[in-house]
Design a protein around this motif. Structure first.
Motif, PDB file in Angstrom:
ATOM      1  N   LEU A  50       0.831  -1.209   0.000  1.00 21.34           N
ATOM      2  CA  LEU A  50       0.000   0.000   0.000  1.00 21.34           C
ATOM      3  C   LEU A  50       0.865   1.258   0.000  1.00 21.34           C
ATOM      4  O   LEU A  50       0.577   2.228  -0.711  1.00 21.34           O
ATOM      5  CB  LEU A  50      -0.925   0.004   1.214  1.00 21.34           C
ATOM      6  N   LEU A  51       1.925   1.238   0.805  1.00 25.11           N
ATOM      7  CA  LEU A  51       2.834   2.382   0.821  1.00 25.11           C
ATOM      8  C   LEU A  51       3.501   2.550  -0.540  1.00 25.11           C
ATOM      9  O   LEU A  51       3.646   3.678  -1.042  1.00 25.11           O
ATOM     10  CB  LEU A  51       3.880   2.201   1.915  1.00 25.11           C
ATOM     11  N   ALA A  52       3.891   1.426  -1.144  1.00 19.79           N
ATOM     12  CA  ALA A  52       4.528   1.493  -2.467  1.00 19.79           C
ATOM     13  C   ALA A  52       3.570   2.080  -3.501  1.00 19.79           C
ATOM     14  O   ALA A  52       3.967   2.891  -4.343  1.00 19.79           O
ATOM     15  CB  ALA A  52       4.992   0.108  -2.891  1.00 19.79           C
ATOM     16  N   ALA A  53       2.296   1.674  -3.436  1.00 20.26           N
ATOM     17  CA  ALA A  53       1.307   2.194  -4.378  1.00 20.26           C
ATOM     18  C   ALA A  53       1.075   3.685  -4.188  1.00 20.26           C
ATOM     19  O   ALA A  53       0.670   4.385  -5.121  1.00 20.26           O
ATOM     20  CB  ALA A  53      -0.011   1.435  -4.218  1.00 20.26           C
ATOM     21  N   ALA A  54       1.353   4.165  -2.969  1.00 28.54           N
ATOM     22  CA  ALA A  54       1.220   5.600  -2.689  1.00 28.54           C
ATOM     23  C   ALA A  54       2.528   6.342  -2.945  1.00 28.54           C
ATOM     24  O   ALA A  54       2.635   7.531  -2.637  1.00 28.54           O
ATOM     25  CB  ALA A  54       0.775   5.809  -1.244  1.00 28.54           C
ATOM     26  N   GLY A  55       3.531   5.624  -3.498  1.00 28.89           N
ATOM     27  CA  GLY A  55       4.782   6.271  -3.869  1.00 28.89           C
ATOM     28  C   GLY A  55       5.832   6.298  -2.783  1.00 28.89           C
ATOM     29  O   GLY A  55       6.753   7.123  -2.836  1.00 28.89           O
ATOM     30  N   ILE A  56       5.721   5.414  -1.804  1.00 20.33           N
ATOM     31  CA  ILE A  56       6.687   5.396  -0.700  1.00 20.33           C
ATOM     32  C   ILE A  56       7.438   4.069  -0.708  1.00 20.33           C
ATOM     33  O   ILE A  56       6.875   3.014  -0.387  1.00 20.33           O
ATOM     34  CB  ILE A  56       5.975   5.580   0.657  1.00 20.33           C
ATOM     35  N   GLN A  57       8.707   4.122  -1.077  1.00 18.51           N
ATOM     36  CA  GLN A  57       9.560   2.938  -1.115  1.00 18.51           C
ATOM     37  C   GLN A  57      10.706   3.131  -0.128  1.00 18.51           C
ATOM     38  O   GLN A  57      11.484   4.066  -0.257  1.00 18.51           O
ATOM     39  CB  GLN A  57      10.131   2.733  -2.524  1.00 18.51           C
ATOM     40  N   PRO A  58      10.832   2.248   0.872  1.00 14.38           N
ATOM     41  CA  PRO A  58      11.932   2.403   1.831  1.00 14.38           C
ATOM     42  C   PRO A  58      13.281   2.053   1.224  1.00 14.38           C
ATOM     43  O   PRO A  58      13.367   1.326   0.228  1.00 14.38           O
ATOM     44  CB  PRO A  58      11.557   1.417   2.942  1.00 14.38           C
ATOM     45  N   LEU A  71      -0.672  12.969   1.328  1.00 17.15           N
ATOM     46  CA  LEU A  71      -0.184  11.620   1.601  1.00 17.15           C
ATOM     47  C   LEU A  71      -1.325  10.715   2.053  1.00 17.15           C
ATOM     48  O   LEU A  71      -1.441   9.563   1.617  1.00 17.15           O
ATOM     49  CB  LEU A  71       0.908  11.677   2.662  1.00 17.15           C
ATOM     50  N   VAL A  72      -2.185  11.236   2.912  1.00 18.19           N
ATOM     51  CA  VAL A  72      -3.358  10.470   3.349  1.00 18.19           C
ATOM     52  C   VAL A  72      -4.229  10.104   2.146  1.00 18.19           C
ATOM     53  O   VAL A  72      -4.686   8.966   2.010  1.00 18.19           O
ATOM     54  CB  VAL A  72      -4.186  11.273   4.385  1.00 18.19           C
ATOM     55  N   GLU A  73      -4.451  11.063   1.268  1.00 15.54           N
ATOM     56  CA  GLU A  73      -5.283  10.807   0.088  1.00 15.54           C
ATOM     57  C   GLU A  73      -4.628   9.791  -0.844  1.00 15.54           C
ATOM     58  O   GLU A  73      -5.307   8.970  -1.467  1.00 15.54           O
ATOM     59  CB  GLU A  73      -5.574  12.110  -0.647  1.00 15.54           C
ATOM     60  N   GLY A  74      -3.304   9.841  -0.959  1.00 10.27           N
ATOM     61  CA  GLY A  74      -2.611   8.859  -1.782  1.00 10.27           C
ATOM     62  C   GLY A  74      -2.772   7.450  -1.248  1.00 10.27           C
ATOM     63  O   GLY A  74      -2.982   6.496  -2.016  1.00 10.27           O
ATOM     64  N   ILE A  75      -2.685   7.305   0.051  1.00  8.76           N
ATOM     65  CA  ILE A  75      -2.871   5.979   0.658  1.00  8.76           C
ATOM     66  C   ILE A  75      -4.329   5.546   0.550  1.00  8.76           C
ATOM     67  O   ILE A  75      -4.624   4.367   0.307  1.00  8.76           O
ATOM     68  CB  ILE A  75      -2.389   6.000   2.127  1.00  8.76           C
ATOM     69  N   ARG A  76      -5.253   6.490   0.698  1.00 13.58           N
ATOM     70  CA  ARG A  76      -6.667   6.166   0.540  1.00 13.58           C
ATOM     71  C   ARG A  76      -6.948   5.628  -0.868  1.00 13.58           C
ATOM     72  O   ARG A  76      -7.679   4.653  -1.049  1.00 13.58           O
ATOM     73  CB  ARG A  76      -7.525   7.397   0.810  1.00 13.58           C
ATOM     74  N   ARG A  77      -6.345   6.271  -1.890  1.00 17.29           N
ATOM     75  CA  ARG A  77      -6.525   5.805  -3.256  1.00 17.29           C
ATOM     76  C   ARG A  77      -5.928   4.406  -3.449  1.00 17.29           C
ATOM     77  O   ARG A  77      -6.503   3.569  -4.142  1.00 17.29           O
ATOM     78  CB  ARG A  77      -5.891   6.793  -4.229  1.00 17.29           C
ATOM     79  N   ALA A  78      -4.773   4.166  -2.836  1.00 16.09           N
ATOM     80  CA  ALA A  78      -4.140   2.849  -2.961  1.00 16.09           C
ATOM     81  C   ALA A  78      -5.021   1.763  -2.355  1.00 16.09           C
ATOM     82  O   ALA A  78      -5.138   0.661  -2.918  1.00 16.09           O
ATOM     83  CB  ALA A  78      -2.782   2.869  -2.260  1.00 16.09           C
ATOM     84  N   VAL A  79      -5.663   2.055  -1.246  1.00 20.17           N
ATOM     85  CA  VAL A  79      -6.588   1.087  -0.621  1.00 20.17           C
ATOM     86  C   VAL A  79      -7.770   0.837  -1.524  1.00 20.17           C
ATOM     87  O   VAL A  79      -8.198  -0.305  -1.722  1.00 20.17           O
ATOM     88  CB  VAL A  79      -7.044   1.605   0.764  1.00 20.17           C
TER      89      VAL A  79
END
Length: 236
Positions: free
Chosen positions: A38-46, A223-231
């Motif tokens: 989900l984080l990856a889909a929102a553009g967050i890669q550790p 960021l919240v909206e990006g994660i919401r879209r990924a879900v």
């Protein structure tokens, strides 16, 4: 691939451009494996070190220079976010219910980490036990608030013995005849001679946000909206 976190901090200080990053607190264990896509889909890669099983680091860069991750115990995620040490986090609804931090806003049900909070007891006790007849229970649990509130609504007095783990040992060693704990497959209960007798609540993981950060940090809402879209995309 981003440079290691310590190198990026040093470079930022030399250049005089280091700003305060957003910190996302994520839990160790099973939920983390479900949360990473989900984080990856929102553009967050550790950074690569995040996946290094031999690494003892707890704070990590991501491919977004304004976002970092910290990896902590599930019960501690809510505390880090509530007190502003992290601005966002991923935490189970069980933890939110137990602590009830007013500083937290939980805008997104991530639909992962499905499990339940249940009352369990030894199988031989359950064979002749009727929960409808309980007036007093002694329970080992890491959820004393949830447990007490649940039984109080039923008019049952609950004596809670606080444990942080190894709950299943409590009945066999005489600490408490029953436990209240998270249950997923039920395998751990079964292997320790216990059975579920009541379900208190169903649990999923939530995205939580520090309320003050929601108002003062411009990156939080997108960021919240990006994660919401990924879900939503995963569920489609």
């Amino acid at each position: 691939m981003p440079a290691p976190l310590h190198a990026r901090r040093a470079a930022g200080k030399r250049a005089g451009t280091m700003s305060q990053p957003l910190i996302i607190a994520v839990p160790k264990g099973r939920i983390l494996a479900e949360a990473l896509p989900l984080l990856a889909a929102a553009g967050i890669q550790p950074e690569a070190a995040f996946s290094d099983e031999n690494s003892r680091a707890l704070r990590f860069a991501t491919d977004d220079p304004e976002i970092e991750l910290i990896r902590v115990r599930a019960f501690d995620v809510a505390t880090f976010v509530a007190h502003g040490a992290a601005q966002l986090g991923i935490v189970g609804s069980d933890v939110l219910a137990e602590f009830g931090y007013s500083e937290l806003y939980a805008p997104v049900d991530l639909g992962i980490g499905h499990c339940r909070i249940s009352v369990a007891e030894p199988a031989d006790m359950a064979a002749s036990d009727d929960p409808r007849g309980w007036s007093h229970v002694r329970v080992a649990t890491k959820y004393p608030h949830i447990t007490s509130a649940y039984f109080a609504k039923r008019g049952v007095q609950a004596e809670c013995v606080k444990l942080n783990g190894a709950m299943e040992l409590a009945p066999t060693l005489g600490l408490a005849p029953r436990i209240v704990d998270l249950v997923s497959s039920g395998r751990t209960l079964s292997e320790n001679g216990l059975v579920e007798v009541e379900v208190i609540a169903h649990v999923t993981s939530r995205l939580v946000v520090n309320r003050a950060a929601m108002k003062t940090r411009g990156r939080v809402v997108p960021l919240v909206e990006g994660i919401r879209r990924a879900v939503a995309e995963r569920a489609a």
